[in-house]
Design an enzyme around this catalytic site. Sequence first.
Site, PDB file in Angstrom:
ATOM      1  N   SER A 140       0.565  -1.181   0.068  1.00 36.05           N
ATOM      2  CA  SER A 140       0.326  -0.057   0.249  1.00 36.05           C
ATOM      3  C   SER A 140       1.191   0.961   0.013  1.00 36.05           C
ATOM      4  O   SER A 140       0.898   1.318   0.973  1.00 36.05           O
ATOM      5  CB  SER A 140      -0.815   0.162   1.254  1.00 36.05           C
ATOM      6  OG  SER A 140      -2.159  -0.641   0.773  1.00 36.05           O
ATOM      7  N   ARG A 181      -6.537  -4.989  -2.650  1.00 38.47           N
ATOM      8  CA  ARG A 181      -8.406  -4.482  -2.564  1.00 38.47           C
ATOM      9  C   ARG A 181      -8.923  -4.559  -3.405  1.00 38.47           C
ATOM     10  O   ARG A 181     -10.181  -5.509  -2.367  1.00 38.47           O
ATOM     11  CB  ARG A 181      -7.750  -3.045  -1.053  1.00 38.47           C
ATOM     12  CG  ARG A 181      -6.500  -3.272  -0.566  1.00 38.47           C
ATOM     13  CD  ARG A 181      -6.790  -2.767   0.844  1.00 38.47           C
ATOM     14  NE  ARG A 181      -7.931  -3.222   1.661  1.00 38.47           N
ATOM     15  CZ  ARG A 181      -7.839  -3.272   3.026  1.00 38.47           C
ATOM     16  NH1 ARG A 181      -8.121  -1.622   3.228  1.00 38.47           N
ATOM     17  NH2 ARG A 181      -9.635  -3.868   3.080  1.00 38.47           N
ATOM     18  N   GLU A 187     -13.738   3.514  -0.833  1.00 40.83           N
ATOM     19  CA  GLU A 187     -12.744   3.355   0.016  1.00 40.83           C
ATOM     20  C   GLU A 187     -13.682   2.039   1.426  1.00 40.83           C
ATOM     21  O   GLU A 187     -13.553   2.456   2.775  1.00 40.83           O
ATOM     22  CB  GLU A 187     -11.517   3.661   1.079  1.00 40.83           C
ATOM     23  CG  GLU A 187     -10.820   4.094   0.037  1.00 40.83           C
ATOM     24  CD  GLU A 187      -9.970   2.781  -0.515  1.00 40.83           C
ATOM     25  OE1 GLU A 187      -8.756   1.801   0.459  1.00 40.83           O
ATOM     26  OE2 GLU A 187      -9.600   2.775  -1.868  1.00 40.83           O
ATOM     27  N   ARG A 227      -7.531   7.996  -2.907  1.00 38.40           N
ATOM     28  CA  ARG A 227      -7.845   7.263  -2.782  1.00 38.40           C
ATOM     29  C   ARG A 227      -9.852   6.545  -2.655  1.00 38.40           C
ATOM     30  O   ARG A 227     -10.083   6.038  -3.822  1.00 38.40           O
ATOM     31  CB  ARG A 227      -7.966   5.653  -1.983  1.00 38.40           C
ATOM     32  CG  ARG A 227      -6.062   5.352  -1.583  1.00 38.40           C
ATOM     33  CD  ARG A 227      -6.018   3.845  -0.614  1.00 38.40           C
ATOM     34  NE  ARG A 227      -4.986   3.719  -0.363  1.00 38.40           N
ATOM     35  CZ  ARG A 227      -4.975   2.640   0.447  1.00 38.40           C
ATOM     36  NH1 ARG A 227      -6.177   1.720   0.656  1.00 38.40           N
ATOM     37  NH2 ARG A 227      -3.567   2.553   1.294  1.00 38.40           N
ATOM     38  N   HIS A 286      -6.960   7.313   4.249  1.00 34.86           N
ATOM     39  CA  HIS A 286      -8.661   7.338   5.200  1.00 34.86           C
ATOM     40  C   HIS A 286      -9.130   8.526   6.799  1.00 34.86           C
ATOM     41  O   HIS A 286      -7.520   8.779   7.143  1.00 34.86           O
ATOM     42  CB  HIS A 286      -8.457   5.630   5.313  1.00 34.86           C
ATOM     43  CG  HIS A 286      -8.674   4.230   4.143  1.00 34.86           C
ATOM     44  ND1 HIS A 286      -7.897   3.477   5.012  1.00 34.86           N
ATOM     45  CD2 HIS A 286      -9.116   4.535   3.243  1.00 34.86           C
ATOM     46  CE1 HIS A 286      -7.797   2.349   3.351  1.00 34.86           C
ATOM     47  NE2 HIS A 286      -8.443   3.472   2.932  1.00 34.86           N
ATOM     48  N   ASP A 319     -10.158   7.638   8.487  1.00 34.36           N
ATOM     49  CA  ASP A 319     -10.073   7.355  10.156  1.00 34.36           C
ATOM     50  C   ASP A 319      -8.925   6.873  10.484  1.00 34.36           C
ATOM     51  O   ASP A 319      -8.622   6.815  11.526  1.00 34.36           O
ATOM     52  CB  ASP A 319     -10.764   6.129  10.034  1.00 34.36           C
ATOM     53  CG  ASP A 319     -10.362   4.987   8.892  1.00 34.36           C
ATOM     54  OD1 ASP A 319      -8.872   5.117   8.680  1.00 34.36           O
ATOM     55  OD2 ASP A 319     -10.784   4.029   9.212  1.00 34.36           O
ATOM     56  N   CYS A 367     -10.096   0.160  12.398  1.00 33.05           N
ATOM     57  CA  CYS A 367     -10.163  -0.469  10.444  1.00 33.05           C
ATOM     58  C   CYS A 367     -10.218  -1.296  11.162  1.00 33.05           C
ATOM     59  O   CYS A 367     -10.822  -1.997   9.508  1.00 33.05           O
ATOM     60  CB  CYS A 367      -8.240  -0.279  10.404  1.00 33.05           C
ATOM     61  SG  CYS A 367      -7.376   0.854  10.089  1.00 33.05           S
TER      62      CYS A 367
HETATM   63  O1  SUG Z   1      -5.095  -0.668   2.189  1.00 29.37           O
HETATM   64  N1  SUG Z   1      -3.358  -2.242   4.696  1.00 29.37           N
HETATM   65  C1  SUG Z   1      -4.462  -1.690   4.676  1.00 29.37           C
HETATM   66  C2  SUG Z   1      -5.105  -0.431   5.756  1.00 29.37           C
HETATM   67  C3  SUG Z   1      -5.966  -0.503   5.900  1.00 29.37           C
HETATM   68  C4  SUG Z   1      -6.491   0.466   6.880  1.00 29.37           C
HETATM   69  N2  SUG Z   1      -7.962   1.039   7.124  1.00 29.37           N
HETATM   70  C5  SUG Z   1      -8.007   1.745   7.170  1.00 29.37           C
HETATM   71  N3  SUG Z   1      -7.935   3.035   8.166  1.00 29.37           N
HETATM   72  N4  SUG Z   1      -9.513   1.901   7.737  1.00 29.37           N
HETATM   73  C6  SUG Z   1      -4.638  -0.664   3.366  1.00 29.37           C
HETATM   74  O2  SUG Z   1      -3.429  -0.038   3.195  1.00 29.37           O
HETATM   75  C7  SUG Z   1      -1.311  -3.827   3.472  1.00 29.37           C
HETATM   76  C8  SUG Z   1      -0.758  -4.619   3.370  1.00 29.37           C
HETATM   77  C9  SUG Z   1       0.414  -5.326   2.983  1.00 29.37           C
HETATM   78  O3  SUG Z   1       1.411  -4.695   2.657  1.00 29.37           O
HETATM   79  O4  SUG Z   1       0.785  -6.415   3.373  1.00 29.37           O
HETATM   80  C10 SUG Z   1      -2.500  -3.343   3.789  1.00 29.37           C
HETATM   81  O5  SUG Z   1      -3.339  -2.951   2.696  1.00 29.37           O
END
Ligand code: SUG
Length: 446
Positions: free
Chosen positions: A24, A140, A176, A216, A252, A254, A370
């Site tokens: 990410s 995702r 998202e 996003r 995000h 949040d 999250c």
């Molecule tokens: O989408 N991390 C997620 C974290 C999501 C957090 N959600 C909220 N803030 N609501 C993302 O970035 C990392 C996976 C990796 O690097 O292996 C990841 O997908």
Amino acid sequence: MVKHAVEANFDGLVGPTHNYAGLSWGNVASKSNVNAVSNPREAALQGLAKMKRLADRGYVQGILPPHERPHISSLKSLGFSGTDAQVLEQVATTSPSILAAVSSASSMWTANAATVSPSADTSDHRVHFTPANLSAKFHRSIEHTVTGRTLKSIFADEGYFAHHPALPSVSHFGDEGAANHTRLCGHYGEPGVELFVYGQAAFNEQAPAPKKYPARQTLEASQAIARLHGLKDSRVVFAQQNPAAIDAGVFHNDVIAVGNGNTLFYHDMAFLNEEQVLTDIRARLTGAELEAVRVSNADVPLEDAVASYLFNSQLLNTPDGMLLAVPGECREVASVSKYLDKLQAAGGPITAVEVFDVKQSMRNGGGPACLRLRVVLNDDELQAMHRGVLLTDALYERLTTWVEAHYRSELTHDELADPMLLDEVRKALDELTGILGLGSIYDFQM
Ligand code: SUG
């Protein structure tokens, strides 16, 4: 007439392939922990422990199951062919990055599963769900089909629940989910104000936008969700996130703000136009006065907010004020720890702070907030939903045993191509849908 309603929290159960793949861009923790060895078992148990503590306190706590990973159907759609073992071998040899992406346990972050509007807000008085397309990241973007099936299986009664497909999976409608959506209200059962926070207006190239990291969520996606859910214009606020915050790792909303009831807890760099956001909410909120708890950059510098995930806390009602359920990292960052002591003594709406250890998830940029999807349900809706996913002592015991039986305590990238891992995952998930009484939701079950 206002119906009695509660906020139920549906946490994502961490899947058996939880790993650190650095997938990410824009999420600081994900990038900095790339290639660390993960512990899927510990991750799942940390998540379950959080759920149990909150369920013990009387909160309605539900579970959303992990997805099948590595996701063979996605690999086949990309032209990898043969038996499952051959598919895995081909992708591991030729495209290890794709294998990492289809192996992510990212569905654990259910704040990104969907946007949910309670029946008190919608024109047909049903609870509306739209799974997030998560189109900004390939790993995702493959979540929403199974998420949609799962939500339909849990909230099946069409008299109470309405399900929309994810928005078109293109950057113009990048969505998202609840991570960029906050509902403010008096009582949960009263009509509330739905605050949609977006990173960028997609159809206006002149509009302010982050320079380094991707935005996003688009305004156009948020507007589409509000239309689909039948929300009244007079009860909706669209607010742009501060592009500088996105560029500092706030991927995000949040990660920089959380709201509950009449309270909005936020950092002063959260919004592009803070005053306007507060004015708009105040003009629309009935039944309560907005309590704006603003954290200044002088007290908590933005980079400390991102490092500690202060705002990725759960804000929950208690009989005497609100509880902020913070990740353990908040006590490791000096400015944040000091701020939290001050906050509890300040006499404001947030009266208690409690620490939750979700370190395995945190290292991928996922804090307590999250990990949960909030669904406001009135008493009839709570009765009408499939209750097999609600956490009881017995279910907690059952799931803990299930994790201990099926999860590895160490996972490296090389192991993602192991056909045995795929077998383990499928066996575990098949058993899980039985435990939760969900029926067939996975491709391999169809
Ligand atoms: O989408 N991390 C997620 C974290 C999501 C957090 N959600 C909220 N803030 N609501 C993302 O970035 C990392 C996976 C990796 O690097 O292996 C990841 O997908």
